[in-house]
Write a protein that holds these residues in place. Sequence first.
Motif, PDB file in Angstrom:
ATOM      1  N   THR A   1      38.580  37.835  31.666  1.00 15.13           N
ATOM      2  CA  THR A   1      39.960  36.915  31.692  1.00 15.13           C
ATOM      3  C   THR A   1      40.991  37.705  32.115  1.00 15.13           C
ATOM      4  O   THR A   1      41.822  37.126  32.972  1.00 15.13           O
ATOM      5  N   LEU A   2      41.398  38.840  31.444  1.00 18.71           N
ATOM      6  CA  LEU A   2      42.475  39.613  31.930  1.00 18.71           C
ATOM      7  C   LEU A   2      42.576  39.865  33.448  1.00 18.71           C
ATOM      8  O   LEU A   2      43.725  39.743  34.028  1.00 18.71           O
ATOM      9  N   MET A   3      41.328  40.368  33.873  1.00 20.69           N
ATOM     10  CA  MET A   3      41.506  40.798  35.407  1.00 20.69           C
ATOM     11  C   MET A   3      41.541  39.353  36.047  1.00 20.69           C
ATOM     12  O   MET A   3      42.056  39.325  37.146  1.00 20.69           O
TER      13      MET A   3
ATOM     14  N   ARG B   1      49.538  32.734  41.558  1.00 21.45           N
ATOM     15  CA  ARG B   1      48.344  32.476  42.346  1.00 21.45           C
ATOM     16  C   ARG B   1      47.398  33.553  42.827  1.00 21.45           C
ATOM     17  O   ARG B   1      48.016  34.625  43.060  1.00 21.45           O
ATOM     18  N   PRO B   2      46.403  33.242  43.511  1.00 21.23           N
ATOM     19  CA  PRO B   2      45.724  34.429  44.408  1.00 21.23           C
ATOM     20  C   PRO B   2      46.578  34.889  45.413  1.00 21.23           C
ATOM     21  O   PRO B   2      47.457  33.970  45.827  1.00 21.23           O
ATOM     22  N   ASP B   3      46.589  35.884  45.904  1.00 24.53           N
ATOM     23  CA  ASP B   3      47.312  36.393  46.888  1.00 24.53           C
ATOM     24  C   ASP B   3      46.581  37.576  47.846  1.00 24.53           C
ATOM     25  O   ASP B   3      45.814  38.471  47.330  1.00 24.53           O
TER      26      ASP B   3
ATOM     27  N   GLY C   1      43.148  41.910  45.495  1.00 26.46           N
ATOM     28  CA  GLY C   1      41.606  41.533  45.738  1.00 26.46           C
ATOM     29  C   GLY C   1      40.894  41.956  44.341  1.00 26.46           C
ATOM     30  O   GLY C   1      41.362  42.523  43.494  1.00 26.46           O
ATOM     31  N   MET C   2      39.860  41.458  44.150  1.00 29.50           N
ATOM     32  CA  MET C   2      38.883  41.473  43.042  1.00 29.50           C
ATOM     33  C   MET C   2      37.436  41.580  43.441  1.00 29.50           C
ATOM     34  O   MET C   2      37.024  40.980  44.246  1.00 29.50           O
TER      35      MET C   2
ATOM     36  N   SER D   1      28.920  40.017  39.714  1.00 28.77           N
ATOM     37  CA  SER D   1      28.058  39.479  40.621  1.00 28.77           C
ATOM     38  C   SER D   1      28.638  38.354  41.533  1.00 28.77           C
ATOM     39  O   SER D   1      29.636  37.507  41.160  1.00 28.77           O
ATOM     40  N   TYR D   2      28.377  38.318  42.619  1.00 34.78           N
ATOM     41  CA  TYR D   2      28.969  37.587  43.818  1.00 34.78           C
ATOM     42  C   TYR D   2      28.147  36.962  44.542  1.00 34.78           C
ATOM     43  O   TYR D   2      27.094  37.254  44.855  1.00 34.78           O
ATOM     44  N   SER D   3      28.410  35.766  44.908  1.00 32.58           N
ATOM     45  CA  SER D   3      27.595  34.841  46.000  1.00 32.58           C
ATOM     46  C   SER D   3      28.386  33.859  46.442  1.00 32.58           C
ATOM     47  O   SER D   3      29.783  33.576  46.045  1.00 32.58           O
TER      48      SER D   3
END
Length: 115
Positions: A45-47, A70-72, A76-77, A81-83
């Motif tokens: 949640t912090l990240m 907001r995202p910018d 990046g992050m 687990s990515y999909s």
Amino acid sequence: MTGYVQFIDTAKSFGPVDVVRNTSLGLERNSLVVFLGPSGCGKTTLMRMVGGLDEPSSGSILLGGEKVVRPDRRRGMVFQSYSSFPWLTVKNNIAFGMRYRKDLGATERAERISH
């Protein structure tokens, strides 16, 4: 408080559950920081808040002196687990990554999606 990343009385709640409580912390640029703790303690949640993917319920987060709202594209992050997003179509999954790009016009965006 000083630091390139600053959490200023940052808190995040999901309904009645306080996940992050009044966190104030300054992290220097180019430092290596590890958030360590059991599952559910608020690390992700912090990240997500630093990445602009979640908003704090209260307090604020500054990155290089600028409030994260907001995202910018400048940050990046990498997810554990990515999909793709299973609730989106293939076309909408491809388009998702381009939604915050101000340097692409609608025509170029459509061309990239169809490619």
